[in-house]
Scaffold this motif. Structure first.
Motif, PDB file in Angstrom:
ATOM      1  N   CYS A   5       6.857   8.509  -4.254  1.00 45.64           N
ATOM      2  CA  CYS A   5       7.004   7.609  -3.102  1.00 45.64           C
ATOM      3  C   CYS A   5       7.229   8.409  -1.824  1.00 45.64           C
ATOM      4  O   CYS A   5       6.600   8.136  -0.794  1.00 45.64           O
ATOM      5  N   ARG A   6       8.113   9.411  -1.875  1.00 51.36           N
ATOM      6  CA  ARG A   6       8.376  10.258  -0.705  1.00 51.36           C
ATOM      7  C   ARG A   6       7.092  10.919  -0.226  1.00 51.36           C
ATOM      8  O   ARG A   6       6.772  10.920   0.967  1.00 51.36           O
ATOM      9  N   MET A   7       6.319  11.457  -1.183  1.00 53.24           N
ATOM     10  CA  MET A   7       5.057  12.120  -0.834  1.00 53.24           C
ATOM     11  C   MET A   7       4.089  11.154  -0.166  1.00 53.24           C
ATOM     12  O   MET A   7       3.288  11.540   0.679  1.00 53.24           O
ATOM     13  N   GLY A   8       4.154   9.880  -0.555  1.00 48.41           N
ATOM     14  CA  GLY A   8       3.264   8.877   0.007  1.00 48.41           C
ATOM     15  C   GLY A   8       3.797   8.192   1.251  1.00 48.41           C
ATOM     16  O   GLY A   8       3.167   7.277   1.789  1.00 48.41           O
ATOM     17  N   GLY A   9       5.016   8.594   1.688  1.00 49.25           N
ATOM     18  CA  GLY A   9       5.563   8.023   2.911  1.00 49.25           C
ATOM     19  C   GLY A   9       6.386   6.775   2.721  1.00 49.25           C
ATOM     20  O   GLY A   9       6.587   6.013   3.664  1.00 49.25           O
ATOM     21  N   LEU A  10       6.902   6.561   1.492  1.00 46.02           N
ATOM     22  CA  LEU A  10       7.734   5.380   1.217  1.00 46.02           C
ATOM     23  C   LEU A  10       9.122   5.799   0.749  1.00 46.02           C
ATOM     24  O   LEU A  10       9.274   6.821   0.069  1.00 46.02           O
ATOM     25  N   ASN A  11      10.106   4.966   1.058  1.00 47.65           N
ATOM     26  CA  ASN A  11      11.409   5.086   0.446  1.00 47.65           C
ATOM     27  C   ASN A  11      11.287   4.462  -0.941  1.00 47.65           C
ATOM     28  O   ASN A  11      10.910   3.298  -1.064  1.00 47.65           O
ATOM     29  N   GLY A  12      11.579   5.226  -1.978  1.00 48.22           N
ATOM     30  CA  GLY A  12      11.375   4.761  -3.351  1.00 48.22           C
ATOM     31  C   GLY A  12      12.273   3.602  -3.759  1.00 48.22           C
ATOM     32  O   GLY A  12      11.950   2.871  -4.686  1.00 48.22           O
ATOM     33  N   LYS A  13      13.399   3.418  -3.075  1.00 44.10           N
ATOM     34  CA  LYS A  13      14.302   2.312  -3.406  1.00 44.10           C
ATOM     35  C   LYS A  13      13.924   1.029  -2.674  1.00 44.10           C
ATOM     36  O   LYS A  13      13.892  -0.034  -3.254  1.00 44.10           O
ATOM     37  N   THR A  14      13.620   1.149  -1.380  1.00 44.38           N
ATOM     38  CA  THR A  14      13.354  -0.039  -0.562  1.00 44.38           C
ATOM     39  C   THR A  14      11.865  -0.354  -0.424  1.00 44.38           C
ATOM     40  O   THR A  14      11.506  -1.458  -0.034  1.00 44.38           O
ATOM     41  N   LEU A  15      11.017   0.634  -0.724  1.00 44.97           N
ATOM     42  CA  LEU A  15       9.568   0.543  -0.533  1.00 44.97           C
ATOM     43  C   LEU A  15       9.182   0.293   0.912  1.00 44.97           C
ATOM     44  O   LEU A  15       8.132  -0.270   1.216  1.00 44.97           O
ATOM     45  N   LYS A  16      10.044   0.752   1.802  1.00 46.35           N
ATOM     46  CA  LYS A  16       9.761   0.693   3.245  1.00 46.35           C
ATOM     47  C   LYS A  16       9.253   2.068   3.686  1.00 46.35           C
ATOM     48  O   LYS A  16       9.652   3.092   3.132  1.00 46.35           O
ATOM     49  N   PRO A  17       8.409   2.102   4.714  1.00 49.62           N
ATOM     50  CA  PRO A  17       7.914   3.398   5.206  1.00 49.62           C
ATOM     51  C   PRO A  17       9.062   4.300   5.652  1.00 49.62           C
ATOM     52  O   PRO A  17      10.085   3.832   6.171  1.00 49.62           O
ATOM     53  N   LEU A  18       8.863   5.589   5.409  1.00 58.40           N
ATOM     54  CA  LEU A  18       9.867   6.588   5.827  1.00 58.40           C
ATOM     55  C   LEU A  18       9.816   6.788   7.340  1.00 58.40           C
ATOM     56  O   LEU A  18       8.824   6.592   7.974  1.00 58.40           O
TER      57      LEU A  18
ATOM     58  N   ASP B 122       0.848  -1.193   0.000  1.00 59.64           N
ATOM     59  CA  ASP B 122       0.000   0.000   0.000  1.00 59.64           C
ATOM     60  C   ASP B 122       0.878   1.236   0.000  1.00 59.64           C
ATOM     61  O   ASP B 122       2.004   1.215   0.513  1.00 59.64           O
ATOM     62  N   MET B 123       0.359   2.319  -0.515  1.00 59.43           N
ATOM     63  CA  MET B 123       0.976   3.627  -0.342  1.00 59.43           C
ATOM     64  C   MET B 123       0.505   4.097   1.034  1.00 59.43           C
ATOM     65  O   MET B 123      -0.708   4.249   1.242  1.00 59.43           O
ATOM     66  N   PRO B 124       1.412   4.272   2.011  1.00 63.48           N
ATOM     67  CA  PRO B 124       0.982   4.633   3.362  1.00 63.48           C
ATOM     68  C   PRO B 124       0.043   5.842   3.393  1.00 63.48           C
ATOM     69  O   PRO B 124      -0.925   5.856   4.139  1.00 63.48           O
ATOM     70  N   LYS B 125       0.353   6.828   2.556  1.00 63.88           N
ATOM     71  CA  LYS B 125      -0.497   8.009   2.437  1.00 63.88           C
ATOM     72  C   LYS B 125      -0.791   8.168   0.943  1.00 63.88           C
ATOM     73  O   LYS B 125       0.115   8.499   0.171  1.00 63.88           O
ATOM     74  N   PRO B 126      -2.024   7.894   0.489  1.00 65.94           N
ATOM     75  CA  PRO B 126      -2.314   8.041  -0.941  1.00 65.94           C
ATOM     76  C   PRO B 126      -1.893   9.424  -1.448  1.00 65.94           C
ATOM     77  O   PRO B 126      -2.035  10.422  -0.749  1.00 65.94           O
ATOM     78  N   VAL B 127      -1.344   9.436  -2.656  1.00 65.88           N
ATOM     79  CA  VAL B 127      -0.862  10.678  -3.259  1.00 65.88           C
ATOM     80  C   VAL B 127      -1.880  11.121  -4.298  1.00 65.88           C
ATOM     81  O   VAL B 127      -2.074  10.447  -5.316  1.00 65.88           O
ATOM     82  N   THR B 128      -2.516  12.244  -4.038  1.00 65.87           N
ATOM     83  CA  THR B 128      -3.585  12.725  -4.907  1.00 65.87           C
ATOM     84  C   THR B 128      -3.037  13.392  -6.164  1.00 65.87           C
ATOM     85  O   THR B 128      -1.909  13.898  -6.180  1.00 65.87           O
ATOM     86  N   LEU B 129      -3.865  13.406  -7.189  1.00 72.02           N
ATOM     87  CA  LEU B 129      -3.524  14.122  -8.414  1.00 72.02           C
ATOM     88  C   LEU B 129      -3.289  15.598  -8.100  1.00 72.02           C
ATOM     89  O   LEU B 129      -2.371  16.218  -8.641  1.00 72.02           O
ATOM     90  N   LYS B 130      -4.090  16.146  -7.230  1.00 71.78           N
ATOM     91  CA  LYS B 130      -3.947  17.558  -6.843  1.00 71.78           C
ATOM     92  C   LYS B 130      -2.554  17.806  -6.259  1.00 71.78           C
ATOM     93  O   LYS B 130      -1.899  18.804  -6.582  1.00 71.78           O
ATOM     94  N   ALA B 131      -2.076  16.904  -5.401  1.00 69.11           N
ATOM     95  CA  ALA B 131      -0.749  17.052  -4.797  1.00 69.11           C
ATOM     96  C   ALA B 131       0.348  16.900  -5.847  1.00 69.11           C
ATOM     97  O   ALA B 131       1.352  17.615  -5.816  1.00 69.11           O
ATOM     98  N   VAL B 132       0.163  15.986  -6.789  1.00 66.38           N
ATOM     99  CA  VAL B 132       1.143  15.812  -7.869  1.00 66.38           C
ATOM    100  C   VAL B 132       1.223  17.085  -8.703  1.00 66.38           C
ATOM    101  O   VAL B 132       2.309  17.592  -9.002  1.00 66.38           O
ATOM    102  N   LYS B 133       0.073  17.623  -9.075  1.00 72.19           N
ATOM    103  CA  LYS B 133       0.043  18.841  -9.892  1.00 72.19           C
ATOM    104  C   LYS B 133       0.639  20.040  -9.157  1.00 72.19           C
ATOM    105  O   LYS B 133       1.186  20.946  -9.781  1.00 72.19           O
TER     106      LYS B 133
END
Length: 145
Positions: free
Chosen positions: A132-145, A91-102
């Motif tokens: 991944c950072r915005m969603g609370g994940l480390n993009g390399k390990t996919l572990k929570p930040l 799961d993405m710990p914190k879903p990343v919205t389109l609004k946040a991406v934009k």
């Protein structure tokens, strides 16, 4: 490794259904766009992907992985259409919205912003790391930040 984004309307096929498919994963069938099909033809087993809820939610909700490379889409006899198999990773710990991406200047050139209608998209490595950072994940390990 390459990175991708798959869009799905949650009422047709949502992240919870993808997770229930388990390690075997599921065929990402029904894509009838040549550019999206060609992207799937470029995918390799082990590539990672964002799972994005379109229409309702408009957010990255999970991380998936390519578990089978491109082959004939089983939902059609038309040989032009291929698909890959994907499985849920986390799961993405914190879903990343389109609004946040934009709103994030680092993501202004991301296909999710510039090619919004395309259901299968490439994601650049720096974009992967930022979402991944915005969603609370480390993009390399996919572990929570």
């Amino acid at each position: 490794m390459a990175y991708w984004l798959f869009k799905s309307e949650p009422f047709k096929w949502g992240w919870d259904q993808q997770k229930k498919a388990g390690k075997k994963g599921t065929e990402w069938d029904g894509v009838r766009n040549y550019q999206a099909r060609n992207f799937m033809r470029d995918m390799k087993v082990g590539d990672k992907a964002f799972f994005y809820h379109s229409n309702k939610g408009l957010e990255v909700v999970g991380i998936a992985e390519i578990c089978a490379e491109s082959s004939q889409d089983s939902t059609t006899d038309d040989e032009r259409w291929d698909c890959v198999d994907i499985r849920a990773v986390c799961d993405m710990p914190k879903p990343v919205t389109l609004k946040a991406v934009k709103a994030n200047e680092k993501l202004e050139d991301m296909a999710l912003v510039t090619s919004f209608r395309l259901s299968v998209q490439p994601v650049k490595e720096d974009e992967w790391m930022e979402v991944c950072r915005m969603g609370g994940l480390n993009g390399k390990t996919l572990k929570p930040l």
